[in-house]
Design a protein around this motif. Sequence first.
Motif, PDB file in Angstrom:
ATOM      1  N   GLY A 158      12.068   0.415 -14.342  1.00  0.00           N
ATOM      2  CA  GLY A 158      11.940   0.666 -12.908  1.00  0.00           C
ATOM      3  C   GLY A 158      12.543  -0.486 -12.137  1.00  0.00           C
ATOM      4  N   TRP A 159      13.261  -0.176 -11.047  1.00  0.00           N
ATOM      5  CA  TRP A 159      14.009  -1.234 -10.368  1.00  0.00           C
ATOM      6  C   TRP A 159      13.101  -2.321  -9.789  1.00  0.00           C
ATOM      7  CZ3 TRP A 159      12.854  -2.135  -5.335  1.00  0.00           C
ATOM      8  CH2 TRP A 159      12.330  -1.087  -4.560  1.00  0.00           C
ATOM      9  N   GLY A 160      11.830  -2.018  -9.586  1.00  0.00           N
ATOM     10  CA  GLY A 160      10.917  -3.035  -9.067  1.00  0.00           C
ATOM     11  C   GLY A 160      10.806  -4.238  -9.984  1.00  0.00           C
ATOM     12  N   TRP A 161      10.835  -3.979 -11.297  1.00  0.00           N
ATOM     13  CA  TRP A 161      10.730  -5.077 -12.257  1.00  0.00           C
ATOM     14  C   TRP A 161      11.962  -5.976 -12.227  1.00  0.00           C
ATOM     15  CZ3 TRP A 161       6.410  -6.691 -14.132  1.00  0.00           C
ATOM     16  CH2 TRP A 161       5.344  -5.791 -14.318  1.00  0.00           C
ATOM     17  N   TYR A 202      13.791  -1.443   7.559  1.00  0.00           N
ATOM     18  CA  TYR A 202      13.448  -2.702   8.217  1.00  0.00           C
ATOM     19  C   TYR A 202      12.482  -3.548   7.391  1.00  0.00           C
ATOM     20  CZ  TYR A 202      15.911  -0.850  12.223  1.00  0.00           C
ATOM     21  OH  TYR A 202      16.884  -0.353  13.038  1.00  0.00           O
ATOM     22  N   TYR A 203      11.732  -2.931   6.501  1.00  0.00           N
ATOM     23  CA  TYR A 203      10.888  -3.699   5.573  1.00  0.00           C
ATOM     24  C   TYR A 203      11.772  -4.548   4.662  1.00  0.00           C
ATOM     25  CZ  TYR A 203       7.911  -4.690   1.533  1.00  0.00           C
ATOM     26  OH  TYR A 203       7.246  -5.326   0.510  1.00  0.00           O
ATOM     27  N   PHE A 204      12.778  -3.914   4.072  1.00  0.00           N
ATOM     28  CA  PHE A 204      13.671  -4.639   3.187  1.00  0.00           C
ATOM     29  C   PHE A 204      14.482  -5.684   3.953  1.00  0.00           C
ATOM     30  CE2 PHE A 204      12.991  -0.564   1.044  1.00  0.00           C
ATOM     31  CZ  PHE A 204      12.576  -1.002  -0.202  1.00  0.00           C
ATOM     32  N   LEU A 205      14.897  -5.352   5.153  1.00  0.00           N
ATOM     33  CA  LEU A 205      15.671  -6.293   5.968  1.00  0.00           C
ATOM     34  C   LEU A 205      14.848  -7.536   6.285  1.00  0.00           C
ATOM     35  CD1 LEU A 205      18.276  -6.831   7.575  1.00  0.00           C
ATOM     36  CD2 LEU A 205      17.197  -5.713   9.531  1.00  0.00           C
ATOM     37  N   MET A 259       7.643  -9.186  -3.168  1.00  0.00           N
ATOM     38  CA  MET A 259       7.404  -8.185  -2.127  1.00  0.00           C
ATOM     39  C   MET A 259       8.532  -7.158  -2.076  1.00  0.00           C
ATOM     40  SD  MET A 259       5.916 -10.683   0.887  1.00  0.00           S
ATOM     41  CE  MET A 259       5.749  -9.324   2.052  1.00  0.00           C
ATOM     42  N   PHE A 260       9.750  -7.615  -2.350  1.00  0.00           N
ATOM     43  CA  PHE A 260      10.881  -6.684  -2.385  1.00  0.00           C
ATOM     44  C   PHE A 260      10.688  -5.673  -3.509  1.00  0.00           C
ATOM     45  CE2 PHE A 260      15.244  -5.292  -2.341  1.00  0.00           C
ATOM     46  CZ  PHE A 260      15.671  -5.556  -1.053  1.00  0.00           C
ATOM     47  N   GLY A 261      10.328  -6.170  -4.706  1.00  0.00           N
ATOM     48  CA  GLY A 261      10.109  -5.271  -5.834  1.00  0.00           C
ATOM     49  C   GLY A 261       8.866  -4.425  -5.690  1.00  0.00           C
ATOM     50  N   PHE A 262       7.862  -4.931  -4.942  1.00  0.00           N
ATOM     51  CA  PHE A 262       6.607  -4.210  -4.747  1.00  0.00           C
ATOM     52  C   PHE A 262       6.841  -2.861  -4.072  1.00  0.00           C
ATOM     53  CE2 PHE A 262       2.923  -3.288  -1.976  1.00  0.00           C
ATOM     54  CZ  PHE A 262       1.952  -3.131  -2.958  1.00  0.00           C
ATOM     55  N   ALA A 263       7.929  -2.762  -3.311  1.00  0.00           N
ATOM     56  CA  ALA A 263       8.238  -1.504  -2.631  1.00  0.00           C
ATOM     57  C   ALA A 263       8.423  -0.359  -3.611  1.00  0.00           C
ATOM     58  CB  ALA A 263       9.494  -1.671  -1.770  1.00  0.00           C
ATOM     59  N   PHE A 264       8.798  -0.675  -4.844  1.00  0.00           N
ATOM     60  CA  PHE A 264       8.989   0.372  -5.859  1.00  0.00           C
ATOM     61  C   PHE A 264       7.670   1.092  -6.144  1.00  0.00           C
ATOM     62  CE2 PHE A 264       8.754   1.412 -10.452  1.00  0.00           C
ATOM     63  CZ  PHE A 264       9.716   2.409 -10.496  1.00  0.00           C
ATOM     64  N   TRP A 265       6.585   0.329  -6.322  1.00  0.00           N
ATOM     65  CA  TRP A 265       5.293   0.930  -6.641  1.00  0.00           C
ATOM     66  C   TRP A 265       4.566   1.424  -5.393  1.00  0.00           C
ATOM     67  CZ3 TRP A 265       6.877  -3.687  -8.995  1.00  0.00           C
ATOM     68  CH2 TRP A 265       7.168  -3.581 -10.357  1.00  0.00           C
ATOM     69  N   ALA A 266       4.814   0.783  -4.252  1.00  0.00           N
ATOM     70  CA  ALA A 266       4.177   1.193  -3.003  1.00  0.00           C
ATOM     71  C   ALA A 266       4.914   2.343  -2.328  1.00  0.00           C
ATOM     72  CB  ALA A 266       4.085   0.006  -2.043  1.00  0.00           C
ATOM     73  N   ASN A 267       6.040   2.748  -2.930  1.00  0.00           N
ATOM     74  CA  ASN A 267       6.830   3.864  -2.404  1.00  0.00           C
ATOM     75  C   ASN A 267       7.275   3.603  -0.958  1.00  0.00           C
ATOM     76  OD1 ASN A 267       8.098   6.345  -2.824  1.00  0.00           O
ATOM     77  ND2 ASN A 267       6.413   7.494  -1.892  1.00  0.00           N
TER      78      ASN A 267
END
Length: 402
Positions: A105-108, A43-46, A30-38
């Motif tokens: 990409g940092w998500g990977w 607070y999402y990451f927190l 889910m943390f890495g998913f933020a890369f593709w979901a922009n």
Amino acid sequence: MFVAGHLGDRLDLRTFLTIGMIGTGVCTTMFGFAFWANIHTFYYFLAIQTLAGWFQSIGWPCVVAVLGNWFDKKRRGVIMGIWSAHTSIGNIIGSLIATGLLKFGWGWSFVGPALLITFLGVVVYLFLPVNPPAVEAERDGTEVDSTMRLGDTITESFLSSRMSTGFDRRAVGFLAAWKIPGVAPFAFCLFFTKLVSYTFLYWLPFYVSQTEIGGEHLSQETSGNLSTLFDVGGVVGGILAGYFSDQLDGRAITAGGFIYLTIPALFLYRIYGHVSMTINIILMFVAGLFVNGPYALITTAVAADLGTHKSLKGNARALATVTAIIDGTGSVGAAIGPVLTGYIAAISWDAVFYMLMTAALISGLLLTTLIIGEVKTLLYGSSEEDEVDAASAPRPPIDVLL
């Protein structure tokens, strides 16, 4: 971790550990998913990072408890020293995987390790024997000082609130575990030891990239790869600390010796680490050896010894709880150290290293009473068993004492 350890002594370790690993994989994904979901909401990451931390905290109390079930005190140091190398090896592999995937990409960098831990969680669930009876084997050694006696089995379901008749010993409470001799000093010692270790873990790549080594600045990728040598030193340090503690029969003496040697190692790395790449590599390796050596010893063999302390008389399970208390207290230091470094580094890196050396000094001083006790044992031959028997023996009436 305090909660996880408390539950670890009451639930099936294999199932509980699997939940922690798969949960960690989901949160990291889910943390890495933020890369593709922009997603760029702080607070999402927190929230994800906090939840991931809870799942990760399940791991250490459970795995130390499993190892404690299999091996007795006489050889725990060297066996757990070798076994604890997985921490540093995991740091190295994790850094290399994240660095290698960064170009896609940092998500990977998050999804790659997440898939790996999820897969291994399934492997653990299918194949991990949590105690010798689970595979009809005998435990290493004959001392009844572990959380499992030969013949004990866990047959209750994961959510069962009652133990089976084959495993009916009561788990030690959280506050009672704090009162086990040695738990509090080692817990607060690890607070400062882990503060130093995790400051290096999170800040060393940045520090290396910001420091001229041999007259030039290294790239971020090279700095990240170079910083893994700190963990290589940690592998050697963990094994040596375990070996020496077994030979001396002195966990506190060994841990204290390594901690005090951390101070000159940090000083030399700060003063001479920039001279050349070769010197930097040597001093980084030595620093990792002395910093992570006692960290590995305290979180493995020491925790297992205290979780199966003679004062428990083999009648209560406390291994996961004690491990969680020690490593959980250390985790508070692990959280504080990198945060303080962020502010102190803005002043100077010299101040950061002075902070780390001060933390190491305090860590060693907290073991003073235990070190003195172990030295007396080496000199005069008094034993832990004698102390426990004396403490539990009936005391004479006050008029007899007078």
